[in-house]
Design a protein around this motif. Structure first.
Motif, PDB file in Angstrom:
ATOM      1  N   LEU A  46      49.301  64.169  -8.184  1.00 18.65           N
ATOM      2  CA  LEU A  46      49.629  65.408  -7.475  1.00 18.65           C
ATOM      3  C   LEU A  46      50.456  65.077  -6.241  1.00 18.65           C
ATOM      4  O   LEU A  46      50.157  64.118  -5.543  1.00 18.65           O
ATOM      5  CB  LEU A  46      48.343  66.134  -7.058  1.00 18.65           C
ATOM      6  CG  LEU A  46      47.520  66.772  -8.178  1.00 18.65           C
ATOM      7  CD1 LEU A  46      46.197  67.269  -7.628  1.00 18.65           C
ATOM      8  CD2 LEU A  46      48.290  67.920  -8.803  1.00 18.65           C
ATOM      9  N   PRO A  47      51.506  65.874  -5.981  1.00 23.85           N
ATOM     10  CA  PRO A  47      52.365  65.536  -4.843  1.00 23.85           C
ATOM     11  C   PRO A  47      51.670  65.764  -3.505  1.00 23.85           C
ATOM     12  O   PRO A  47      50.777  66.592  -3.406  1.00 23.85           O
ATOM     13  CB  PRO A  47      53.541  66.504  -5.009  1.00 23.85           C
ATOM     14  CG  PRO A  47      52.999  67.651  -5.799  1.00 23.85           C
ATOM     15  CD  PRO A  47      51.940  67.086  -6.687  1.00 23.85           C
ATOM     16  N   GLY A  48      52.093  65.002  -2.506  1.00 24.68           N
ATOM     17  CA  GLY A  48      51.605  65.209  -1.146  1.00 24.68           C
ATOM     18  C   GLY A  48      50.488  64.274  -0.752  1.00 24.68           C
ATOM     19  O   GLY A  48      49.837  63.678  -1.597  1.00 24.68           O
ATOM     20  N   ASP A  49      50.292  64.146   0.557  1.00 21.87           N
ATOM     21  CA  ASP A  49      49.253  63.282   1.098  1.00 21.87           C
ATOM     22  C   ASP A  49      48.001  64.115   1.355  1.00 21.87           C
ATOM     23  O   ASP A  49      47.994  64.990   2.206  1.00 21.87           O
ATOM     24  CB  ASP A  49      49.753  62.657   2.407  1.00 21.87           C
ATOM     25  CG  ASP A  49      48.674  61.838   3.097  1.00 21.87           C
ATOM     26  OD1 ASP A  49      47.580  61.680   2.516  1.00 21.87           O
ATOM     27  OD2 ASP A  49      48.935  61.354   4.208  1.00 21.87           O
ATOM     28  N   ALA A  58      47.120  66.794   4.541  1.00 21.95           N
ATOM     29  CA  ALA A  58      46.985  68.213   4.225  1.00 21.95           C
ATOM     30  C   ALA A  58      45.673  68.798   4.732  1.00 21.95           C
ATOM     31  O   ALA A  58      45.576  69.987   4.974  1.00 21.95           O
ATOM     32  CB  ALA A  58      47.088  68.423   2.726  1.00 21.95           C
ATOM     33  N   ASP A  95      48.267  72.935   9.815  1.00 19.85           N
ATOM     34  CA  ASP A  95      49.393  72.919  10.745  1.00 19.85           C
ATOM     35  C   ASP A  95      49.135  72.025  11.962  1.00 19.85           C
ATOM     36  O   ASP A  95      50.047  71.713  12.702  1.00 19.85           O
ATOM     37  CB  ASP A  95      49.700  74.344  11.217  1.00 19.85           C
ATOM     38  CG  ASP A  95      50.314  75.174  10.096  1.00 19.85           C
ATOM     39  OD1 ASP A  95      51.126  74.622   9.345  1.00 19.85           O
ATOM     40  OD2 ASP A  95      49.974  76.359   9.969  1.00 19.85           O
ATOM     41  N   GLN A 102      48.382  68.632  12.909  1.00 20.76           N
ATOM     42  CA  GLN A 102      48.277  67.249  12.471  1.00 20.76           C
ATOM     43  C   GLN A 102      47.735  66.368  13.585  1.00 20.76           C
ATOM     44  O   GLN A 102      48.128  66.501  14.736  1.00 20.76           O
ATOM     45  CB  GLN A 102      49.661  66.759  12.034  1.00 20.76           C
ATOM     46  CG  GLN A 102      50.158  67.463  10.789  1.00 20.76           C
ATOM     47  CD  GLN A 102      49.408  67.034   9.544  1.00 20.76           C
ATOM     48  OE1 GLN A 102      49.400  65.876   9.188  1.00 20.76           O
ATOM     49  NE2 GLN A 102      48.751  67.980   8.893  1.00 20.76           N
ATOM     50  N   ALA A 119      51.831  69.695  -0.934  1.00 15.57           N
ATOM     51  CA  ALA A 119      53.157  69.383  -1.472  1.00 15.57           C
ATOM     52  C   ALA A 119      54.248  69.847  -0.514  1.00 15.57           C
ATOM     53  O   ALA A 119      55.248  69.155  -0.304  1.00 15.57           O
ATOM     54  CB  ALA A 119      53.321  70.037  -2.838  1.00 15.57           C
ATOM     55  N   LEU A 132      53.951  70.236   2.743  1.00 15.96           N
ATOM     56  CA  LEU A 132      53.902  69.391   3.936  1.00 15.96           C
ATOM     57  C   LEU A 132      54.589  68.049   3.680  1.00 15.96           C
ATOM     58  O   LEU A 132      55.287  67.514   4.546  1.00 15.96           O
ATOM     59  CB  LEU A 132      52.445  69.174   4.358  1.00 15.96           C
ATOM     60  CG  LEU A 132      52.244  68.333   5.621  1.00 15.96           C
ATOM     61  CD1 LEU A 132      52.752  69.086   6.844  1.00 15.96           C
ATOM     62  CD2 LEU A 132      50.786  67.960   5.818  1.00 15.96           C
ATOM     63  N   ALA A 133      54.391  67.519   2.469  1.00 13.32           N
ATOM     64  CA  ALA A 133      54.989  66.224   2.138  1.00 13.32           C
ATOM     65  C   ALA A 133      56.516  66.298   2.254  1.00 13.32           C
ATOM     66  O   ALA A 133      57.153  65.411   2.818  1.00 13.32           O
ATOM     67  CB  ALA A 133      54.584  65.801   0.727  1.00 13.32           C
ATOM     68  N   LYS A 187      57.508  66.514   5.963  1.00 14.50           N
ATOM     69  CA  LYS A 187      57.412  65.222   6.634  1.00 14.50           C
ATOM     70  C   LYS A 187      58.509  64.271   6.184  1.00 14.50           C
ATOM     71  O   LYS A 187      58.986  63.438   6.947  1.00 14.50           O
ATOM     72  CB  LYS A 187      56.044  64.586   6.378  1.00 14.50           C
ATOM     73  CG  LYS A 187      54.940  65.217   7.193  1.00 14.50           C
ATOM     74  CD  LYS A 187      53.671  64.387   7.114  1.00 14.50           C
ATOM     75  CE  LYS A 187      52.681  64.826   8.182  1.00 14.50           C
ATOM     76  NZ  LYS A 187      51.422  64.086   8.119  1.00 14.50           N
ATOM     77  N   SER A 217      54.270  67.652  15.406  1.00 18.85           N
ATOM     78  CA  SER A 217      54.498  68.666  14.382  1.00 18.85           C
ATOM     79  C   SER A 217      55.944  69.170  14.373  1.00 18.85           C
ATOM     80  O   SER A 217      56.236  70.188  13.766  1.00 18.85           O
ATOM     81  CB  SER A 217      53.542  69.842  14.601  1.00 18.85           C
ATOM     82  OG  SER A 217      52.213  69.401  14.437  1.00 18.85           O
ATOM     83  N   TYR A 221      58.596  68.595  12.699  1.00 17.12           N
ATOM     84  CA  TYR A 221      59.154  67.964  11.497  1.00 17.12           C
ATOM     85  C   TYR A 221      60.617  68.300  11.272  1.00 17.12           C
ATOM     86  O   TYR A 221      61.331  67.587  10.591  1.00 17.12           O
ATOM     87  CB  TYR A 221      58.392  68.417  10.249  1.00 17.12           C
ATOM     88  CG  TYR A 221      56.918  68.214  10.333  1.00 17.12           C
ATOM     89  CD1 TYR A 221      56.391  66.937  10.502  1.00 17.12           C
ATOM     90  CD2 TYR A 221      56.056  69.285  10.248  1.00 17.12           C
ATOM     91  CE1 TYR A 221      55.027  66.757  10.591  1.00 17.12           C
ATOM     92  CE2 TYR A 221      54.691  69.115  10.330  1.00 17.12           C
ATOM     93  CZ  TYR A 221      54.179  67.851  10.507  1.00 17.12           C
ATOM     94  OH  TYR A 221      52.835  67.666  10.588  1.00 17.12           O
TER      95      TYR A 221
END
Lengths: 309, 518
Positions: A30-33, A37, A41, A43, B401, B403-404, B407, B440, B442
């Protein structure tokens, strides 16, 4: 028979490894970390994310992650969720309630479905049969969440006969409404299956013989018609138990039940490999066992079916 | 200047059953309940109920001293904090300056990997990549400690009501993970019993008899029930099983005011919604970029979208913060760019095209698991109809996805962006999002003019001076538009006829302690 059962149980081993491997790979892909996540918003510092990735082995290649999981599995450690809970604790909380819900639904749909299907089949073309067909068509074509919201609104919010959602203790009385919602679609299929099967068997030679022998109508219907009509229904019920357990996600959402469906859905969204795989592994086992049970029931229902040594 | 929009009476009559338990909605905390590791709203509302910090916020978001007797500094950099005496944790341990200093040091320590570690980054001695001591924190005696910041910050005390700055009892440090399951605090409420947190189900809180702050409960406790969907929470409120719901589901936007007559609230909250245009894309930087950003912004009919799509549960944006934040203004210089203006939008877009013609589609990325499709399509349509370009929404299956790609700087167009204030300060809405190189940021906005004003605002000696600087910084943003402000999310809450005195705070959470029942 014993040998047959043993052979079927042994088949679970490759099925288990194949399923866990594939599912782990899919979650991994699955894509993304998943860690980043978690924070939405807001981080945190990059160093924090990096340390958490290491803690959950997310910095390792897929195959290493999988073997860490399998290694832990054989030591009775199913890993931890991103919220720091042991996956085994999460399972211990989710499975019992879903199992109760699914069994209750299975009970409703089989009893009501077979009864309605039988009567409809015996009175083919009459008013009862026509109504049963219309209702089952409605239940099949209307999505579960619509049925769920309508029943919840009418019976819980307006009439107050049931609690709107299931409380933390989840007594059986509160599970009745959700179980009916969950059972609704399968109920419709069982009505149709039983009806078709019954009306077909009514014209079979062995039924005519039984009637000609002078057996009472009751005995003809229960022993000769119904028993022979149940083979396809039992097949359906066996497969359905599995789908009731995983597929309860919509119903669980409507009635706020903390069960398997919702947990797996959330875990997939988070990319929580160990949770997803552990749950699915149990589901696979349940599926295999249910199918085995169905196959064994065939033999009980139809003496012509025997499993060779 | 408008500092708050909270409704309701300021001094609620303390009637009702003082033993009654108020049930309200929540969501399963993402982590064990540790002050410096809880940064999401589900755990946040529990933490503010079971802890009392140096400061707490009233409905208007104004900080009131709670455990602190005074917080003072002559130069906005060297702060002295004195504590009120007699405060106790619910295990009997006294709340002393060490309770604060140890907790903050724990939260800031690199290897503890706490989510809120960055809240301590302006205290002297903080490091983002090594274990260091916060040398800026010094215990003077049991009721006094000093804080030295790396640089002056006039509104530093304002953030001290945030969860990360709460005190911890010494027992916490022996096994933090276990402590997080059954946290011990000093707030108006405490866990009803060991194991009161039933995972994924609910958490029960009772009143803390030793509490002596400004938020004394008028009820007997809280039962925070975790819902996986707001729809089922709404049904529970209708069915009489839930007293207070602090967020109405989309499906009930049209009906909640008639379902709960006189028992609802719909007011702006500290949640800012926008979409960002990356600076690494062709056509979106420099003079051409400025023109295009302004054109896009003026092409959006915010009023109509908030009325039609959100049924008035959003408030069109006039700045980059929120109406509940002190210093908010709807009359910033250049705020006209946030008003629908077809003529000017077309003119600016044409002027940009004269520099370099725009071809292809214009897309806005969003995560389709967050209920954003409706408004993104409406915004895209508004842009399309105004400018005549092919504007579309670009869905990503999950937040993860989307967010990836943000980033990785791999966007092909705009992206949905939102921010919910951690504490009621303009700085919190500006620095993390638009400062050059900020966590944030990005989409790579970089403006020395903005950075300077922000720094001057932070270092200002008085809050008024700071506000003026932050407003000037926002005027820079209005010219550059790194982010196209859309609207502020409203807090939409409802409550049953069994409860009274329901007032929502600046952070969209009801002031639980004031609610009465029966």
């Amino acid at each position: 028979m014993l040998w047959y059962t043993g052979k079927r149980l042994l088949q679970m081993i490759p099925v288990f490894f194949g399923a866990t491997f594939l599912i782990y790979f899919m979650v991994f892909s699955l894509p993304g970390d998943p860690i980043a996540a978690l924070f939405g918003d807001r981080q945190p510092a990059p160093g924090v994310i990096e340390q958490l990735r290491v803690q959950y082995h997310l910095d390792q290649p897929f195959i290493v992650q999988y073997f860490i999981y399998i290694g832990g599995f054989f030591h009775g450690d199913l890993g931890t969720t991103y919220s720091g809970r042991a996956v085994s604790d999460v399972m211990a909380a989710a499975f019992p309630i879903t199992a109760r819900l699914a069994l209750l639904a299975l009970f409703f749909e089989s009893v009501a479905g077979i009864l309605v299907g039988l009567v409809a089949g015996l009175r083919k073309g009459k008013l009862f049969d026509a109504s049963a067909l219309v209702v089952s068509l409605l239940l099949i074509s209307v999505p579960t969440f619509v049925i769920g919201f309508i029943l919840q609104y009418v019976f819980a919010v307006k009439l107050g006969w049931a609690r709107t959602t299931v409380s933390s203790e989840a007594p059986l009385s509160e599970l009745i409404l959700p179980a009916i919602v969950l059972a609704s679609v399968s109920f419709a299929y069982i009505v149709r299956l039983t009806r078709a099967s019954v009306s077909e068997n009514l014209g079979a030679d062995f039924v005519r013989t039984a009637t000609a022998k002078g057996l009472s109508r009751r005995r003809v219907v229960t022993v000769h018609v119904l028993r022979n009509s149940l083979v396809p229904v039992v097949t359906f019920l066996g497969v359905d138990l599995g789908s009731l357990m995983v597929g309860a996600i919509v119903t669980e959402g409507i009635f706020n039940i903390n069960g398997v469906g919702g947990t797996v859905y959330k875990a997939i969204k988070l990319g929580e490999g160990p949770t997803v795989v552990s749950f699915i592994a149990v589901m696979v086992v349940i599926f295999v066992l249910a199918n085995l049970l169905v196959d064994l029931l065939y033999a009980a229902l139809d003496p012509r079916i025997r499993y060779a040594k | 200047m408008l500092s708050g929009c909270a409704s309701g009476s300021t001094t609620p009559a303390k009637t009702g059953d003082t033993a009654a338990i108020i049930s309200t909605n929540g969501s399963e905390p993402q982590k064990p309940l540790i002050t410096t590791n809880t940064t999401e709203t589900g755990g946040g509302k529990i933490m503010t109920s079971i802890y009392a910090g140096l400061v707490s916020y009233d409905a208007k978001g104004e900080g009131k001293n709670e455990v602190a007797k005074s917080i003072s500094a002559d130069d906005a950099q060297h702060w002295t904090v004195t504590l009120n005496t007699g405060w106790k944790f619910t295990n009997g341990e006294a709340v002393t300056s060490k309770s604060f200093v140890d907790a903050w040091n724990y939260g800031a320590k690199f290897s503890n990997a706490q989510s809120a570690s960055y809240f301590f980054d302006d205290i002297e001695g903080f490091s983002y990549d090594a274990d260091t001591e916060l040398t800026g924190l010094k215990v003077v005696d049991d009721s006094t400690f000093t804080v030295t910041l790396a640089s002056p910050e006039a509104d530093w005390p304002l953030r001290l009501g945030y969860t990360a700055f709460m005190p911890l009892p010494s027992v916490a440090f022996t096994d933090m993970a276990a402590f997080g399951e059954n946290p011990i605090g000093n707030g108006p409420y405490m866990l009803a019993k060991t194991g009161a947190w039933e995972h994924n189900v609910k958490i029960d809180l009772k009143t803390n008899p030793d509490y002596k702050g400004v938020r004394t409960p008028a009820n007997g406790g809280l039962s925070i029930v975790f819902y996986s969907s707001l729809d089922s929470a709404y049904a529970d409120a209708q069915g009489g099983n839930l007293d207070v719901l602090d967020a109405v589901p989309d499906s009930a936007f049209a009906t909640y005011q008639t379902d709960f007559p006189e028992r609802f609230v719909n007011q702006p909250a500290a949640i800012f919604q926008a979409f960002n245009m990356p600076y690494y894309l062709e056509h979106w930087s420099g003079e051409e970029g400025k023109l295009r950003r302004a054109a896009i912004s003026m092409a959006i009919d915010r009023k109509e979208i908030t009325d039609v799509i959100f049924q008035g549960t959003r408030t069109p944006a006039t700045d980059f913060t929120s109406p509940v934040i002190a210093g908010y203004s709807d009359a910033l210089k250049g705020a006209d760019v946030l008003k629908f203006n077809k003529e000017q939008a077309v003119k600016d877009w044409a002027a940009a095209d004269a520099i370099s013609p725009y071809t292809g589609t214009f897309d806005i990325a969003y995560n389709s698991d967050g209920g954003h499709a409706g408004w993104v399509d409406a915004v895209a349509n508004s842009i399309k109809n105004t400018l005549g370009i092919n504007a579309v929404g670009k869905p990503y299956a999950t937040f993860k996805a989307a967010l990836a790609d943000r980033k990785a700087k791999a966007l092909t167009g705009g992206t949905r962006a939102g921010w919910q204030g951690d504490y009621p300060s303009m700085y919190n809405f500006l620095a993390p999002l638009y400062q050059t190189g900020a966590g944030s940021n990005y989409e790579m906005y970089a403006s020395t003019e903005f950075d300077t004003l922000l720094k001057e605002g932070a270092a200002a000696k008085s809050v008024d001076d700071a506000t003026a600087k932050y407003q000037a910084a926002q005027e820079v943003l209005l010219k550059d538009l790194p982010s196209i402000p859309l609207w502020y999310s409203n807090v939409t809450g409802i409550w049953s006829d069994k409860v009274q005195n329901v007032v929502f705070g600046w952070d969209s959470v009801p002031l639980y302690n004031e609610i009465t029942k029966g």
